[in-house]
Design an enzyme around this catalytic site. Structure first.
Site, PDB file in Angstrom:
ATOM      1  N   TYR A 244      46.626  46.194  47.316  1.00 32.66           N
ATOM      2  CA  TYR A 244      46.482  44.771  46.987  1.00 32.66           C
ATOM      3  C   TYR A 244      47.862  44.109  46.850  1.00 32.66           C
ATOM      4  O   TYR A 244      48.154  43.110  47.519  1.00 32.66           O
ATOM      5  CB  TYR A 244      45.703  44.640  45.680  1.00 32.66           C
ATOM      6  N   GLY A 304      44.135  51.286  27.080  1.00 27.14           N
ATOM      7  CA  GLY A 304      45.457  51.566  26.509  1.00 27.14           C
ATOM      8  C   GLY A 304      45.481  51.132  25.049  1.00 27.14           C
ATOM      9  O   GLY A 304      44.454  51.170  24.354  1.00 27.14           O
TER      10      GLY A 304
HETATM   11  P1  NAD Z   1      36.247  37.176  44.755  1.00 27.39           P
HETATM   12  O1  NAD Z   1      36.178  38.640  44.980  1.00 27.39           O
HETATM   13  O2  NAD Z   1      35.230  36.546  43.869  1.00 27.39           O
HETATM   14  O3  NAD Z   1      36.241  36.394  46.137  1.00 27.39           O
HETATM   15  C1  NAD Z   1      36.754  36.925  47.323  1.00 27.39           C
HETATM   16  C2  NAD Z   1      35.814  36.536  48.455  1.00 27.39           C
HETATM   17  O4  NAD Z   1      36.323  37.050  49.679  1.00 27.39           O
HETATM   18  C3  NAD Z   1      34.420  37.154  48.285  1.00 27.39           C
HETATM   19  O5  NAD Z   1      33.460  36.186  48.542  1.00 27.39           O
HETATM   20  C4  NAD Z   1      34.381  38.263  49.320  1.00 27.39           C
HETATM   21  O6  NAD Z   1      33.085  38.561  49.763  1.00 27.39           O
HETATM   22  C5  NAD Z   1      35.270  37.692  50.394  1.00 27.39           C
HETATM   23  N1  NAD Z   1      35.896  38.718  51.250  1.00 27.39           N
HETATM   24  C6  NAD Z   1      36.534  39.843  50.874  1.00 27.39           C
HETATM   25  N2  NAD Z   1      36.978  40.502  51.947  1.00 27.39           N
HETATM   26  C7  NAD Z   1      36.617  39.783  53.032  1.00 27.39           C
HETATM   27  C8  NAD Z   1      36.772  39.949  54.420  1.00 27.39           C
HETATM   28  N3  NAD Z   1      37.404  41.018  54.941  1.00 27.39           N
HETATM   29  N4  NAD Z   1      36.278  39.013  55.260  1.00 27.39           N
HETATM   30  C9  NAD Z   1      35.612  37.935  54.770  1.00 27.39           C
HETATM   31  N5  NAD Z   1      35.430  37.729  53.455  1.00 27.39           N
HETATM   32  C10 NAD Z   1      35.931  38.640  52.597  1.00 27.39           C
HETATM   33  O7  NAD Z   1      37.713  36.880  44.208  1.00 27.39           O
HETATM   34  P2  NAD Z   1      38.322  35.545  43.617  1.00 27.39           P
HETATM   35  O8  NAD Z   1      38.646  35.789  42.215  1.00 27.39           O
HETATM   36  O9  NAD Z   1      37.496  34.385  43.969  1.00 27.39           O
HETATM   37  O10 NAD Z   1      39.689  35.484  44.416  1.00 27.39           O
HETATM   38  C11 NAD Z   1      39.872  34.657  45.529  1.00 27.39           C
HETATM   39  C12 NAD Z   1      41.289  34.809  46.035  1.00 27.39           C
HETATM   40  O11 NAD Z   1      42.218  34.459  45.012  1.00 27.39           O
HETATM   41  C13 NAD Z   1      41.644  36.213  46.485  1.00 27.39           C
HETATM   42  O12 NAD Z   1      42.430  36.140  47.654  1.00 27.39           O
HETATM   43  C14 NAD Z   1      42.462  36.755  45.353  1.00 27.39           C
HETATM   44  O13 NAD Z   1      43.385  37.726  45.789  1.00 27.39           O
HETATM   45  C15 NAD Z   1      43.148  35.506  44.833  1.00 27.39           C
HETATM   46  N6  NAD Z   1      43.485  35.666  43.415  1.00 27.39           N
HETATM   47  C16 NAD Z   1      42.522  35.564  42.466  1.00 27.39           C
HETATM   48  C17 NAD Z   1      42.870  35.765  41.133  1.00 27.39           C
HETATM   49  C18 NAD Z   1      41.849  35.666  40.046  1.00 27.39           C
HETATM   50  O14 NAD Z   1      42.179  35.913  38.897  1.00 27.39           O
HETATM   51  N7  NAD Z   1      40.631  35.296  40.328  1.00 27.39           N
HETATM   52  C19 NAD Z   1      44.189  36.040  40.791  1.00 27.39           C
HETATM   53  C20 NAD Z   1      45.125  36.156  41.799  1.00 27.39           C
HETATM   54  C21 NAD Z   1      44.779  35.938  43.108  1.00 27.39           C
END
Ligand code: NAD
Ligand code: UDP
Ligand code: UDP
Length: 423
Positions: A244, A304
């Site tokens: 990640y 932890g």
């Molecule tokens: P989430 O897991 O709820 O949403 C991710 C979405 O992407 C899901 O709907 C999943 O089905 C879809 N997905 C995953 N792999 C895929 C693929 N190969 N092709 C098509 N769709 C795919 O996560 P989230 O919390 O909504 O996060 C959204 C974005 O924000 C992510 O990129 C995450 O890295 C970033 N982010 C979120 C947080 C947080 O705290 N929520 C923090 C840092 C970064």
């Protein structure tokens, strides 16, 4: 039998063969050449008329709609202002086709953050295409838009190429919870690298603006506190979280290389821990775990010693930040997070205050490579985007709790009302 018509024609026959023009009136001398031209050159004049009308309809609207805005107006205005965009350039739509609103692709739009973003984009009148493979996302998160002509949902994995015509791409597709992204680490890094490459290729082909949702994880276990965008991080490249962390770092690299090398308009957001309604109930993240556990009268699992810190941002603040970044003129990266910092024990206490003062705490061994501290420095976002979070943890948590309560114990209708009222 002589026909009446023949008879009448004869009536108007000239009586003499001598050509005698009608006496000329003074004004007829001046208009005669014009009449001649109008009669003889009718086709040419019609063509000139069409050309003039076409110029009028193409040039006048484009010169009035594409006036550049001053920077402060751009930051406040929810509508995008870009000149390279072919759907926005004015007057280029072929005759007979109606000009459409902005078309926005949200990858991962059926997930937690993505679905809230989609709500906001639809609300302001954009057409939204969600692309999701439903690994961690859920149709229920967006099904309230089914039947809306401005909304489309495509089941697709971003690791595969995709052909679409859009103006903006919010690229969120990627599992975000450590439990989810460690489940299939190779798939996680493929999603971050190949998936991001494909979406950048798409952005390049159609001239769309591209926003990457990166993460505070690019700072790893940070040696600088709070984290500023100029800090390069302290990431283990071979650890269990690196699919990640390193995946997102590579996604940032690709984004900048498409920007510098191919002229793609890009934006990078580094998102810090975000919580709110529609989070996956059992995704293993700390806020969802504690809230679900306290509601189910189970002990809250603190990993932890519970002294590690995180900064928790309410989802509506993040969505505003992402849209502000997309519409603004700065590439970033920008930290988007709430600087309020809590240890996990303090978070457990807030959950006790909100749900159940008697909720128990249970200590568990921590996970590998868990960052000790996390707090965003958001000076850059404040100064350049005019953005800062508004919802503090004690205000945001009850809105999430009411959503979780209804999803765990039933009654989905009230749930939707609770979610929309939280914005
Ligand atoms: P989430 O897991 O709820 O949403 C991710 C979405 O992407 C899901 O709907 C999943 O089905 C879809 N997905 C995953 N792999 C895929 C693929 N190969 N092709 C098509 N769709 C795919 O996560 P989230 O919390 O909504 O996060 C959204 C974005 O924000 C992510 O990129 C995450 O890295 C970033 N982010 C979120 C947080 C947080 O705290 N929520 C923090 C840092 C970064
Ligand atoms: N791509 C895509 N949709 C598009 C354009 C490109 O999915 O509309 C993918 C394409 O399949 C390729 C990647 O994006 O794998 C990078 O495309 P780019 O044109 O930048 O590179 P190239 O295809 O020349 O390697
Ligand atoms: N954590 C915890 N109990 C849990 C889940 C997580 O104490 O039930 C801790 C975890 O060890 C980490 C912090 O909470 O220190 C945040 O974890 P999360 O998975 O929510 O996000 P991330 O590690 O990606 O910041």
């Amino acid at each position: 039998m002589t026909s009446e018509l023949t008879y009448r024609r004869h009536e108007h026959q000239p009586t003499s063969n001598i050509y005698s023009p009608k006496p000329s009136k003074p004004w007829s001398i001046t208009i005669r050449p014009i009449r001649y031209i109008l009669h003889e050159q009718r086709l040419i004049f019609t063509l000139i008329g069409i050309v003039l009308a076409t110029f009028f309809f193409i040039l006048i609207p484009s010169s009035t709609t594409n006036k550049p805005m001053s920077r402060p107006t751009q930051l406040l205005n929810p509508r995008p202002v870009f000149n390279t965009n072919r759907y926005n350039s004015g007057g280029k739509i072929p005759l007979g086709l109606k000009r459409k609103g902005l078309r926005v692709l949200v990858t991962g739009g059926a997930g937690f953050v993505g679905s809230h973003l989609v709500d906001r984009l639809i609300e302001r009148g954009d057409s939204v295409i969600v692309v999701d493979n439903f690994f961690t996302g859920n149709k229920e998160n967006v099904m309230h838009h089914f039947g809306n002509a401005g909304f489309e949902l495509i089941r697709h994995d971003v690791v595969e190429p995709l052909l679409l015509e859009v103006d903006q791409i919010y690229h969120l597709a990627c599992p975000a919870s450590p439990v989810h992204y460690k489940f299939n680490p190779v798939k996680t890094i493929k999603t971050n690298v190949v998936g991001t490459l494909n979406m950048l290729g798409l952005a390049k082909r159609v001239g769309a603006r591209f926003l990457l949702t990166s993460t505070s994880e690019v700072y790893g276990d940070p040696l600088q506190h709070p984290q500023v965008e100029t800090y390069w991080g302290n990431v283990n490249p071979i650890g269990v979280r690196s699919c990640y962390d390193e995946g997102k770092r590579t996604a940032e690299t690709l984004t900048m290389d498409y920007h510098r090398g191919a002229g793609v308009e890009v934006r990078i957001a580094r998102i810090f821990n975000t919580y709110g309604p529609r989070m996956c109930i059992d995704d293993g993240r700390v806020v969802s775990n504690f809230v679900a556990q306290a509601l189910r009268k189970e002990p809250m699992t603190v990993y932890g010693d519970g002294k590690q810190t995180r900064s928790f941002q309410y989802v509506s603040d993040l969505v505003v930040g992402l849209m502000r970044l997309m519409e603004g003129e700065y590439v970033g990266p920008f930290n988007l997070g709430n600087p309020g910092e809590f240890t996990m024990l303090e978070l457990a206490q807030v959950v006790q205050e909100t749900i159940d003062p008697n909720a128990k705490i249970e200590f568990r061994p921590n996970t590998e490579d868990d960052p000790h501290k996390r707090k965003p420095d958001i000076t850059k976002a404040k100064d350049l985007l005019g953005w800062e979070p508004k919802v503090e943890l004690r205000k945001g948590l009850p809105m999430m709790v009411s959503d979780f309560r209804q999803r765990i114990f039933g009654d989905h209708k009230d749930n939707d009302a609770a979610i929309s009222s939280s914005f």
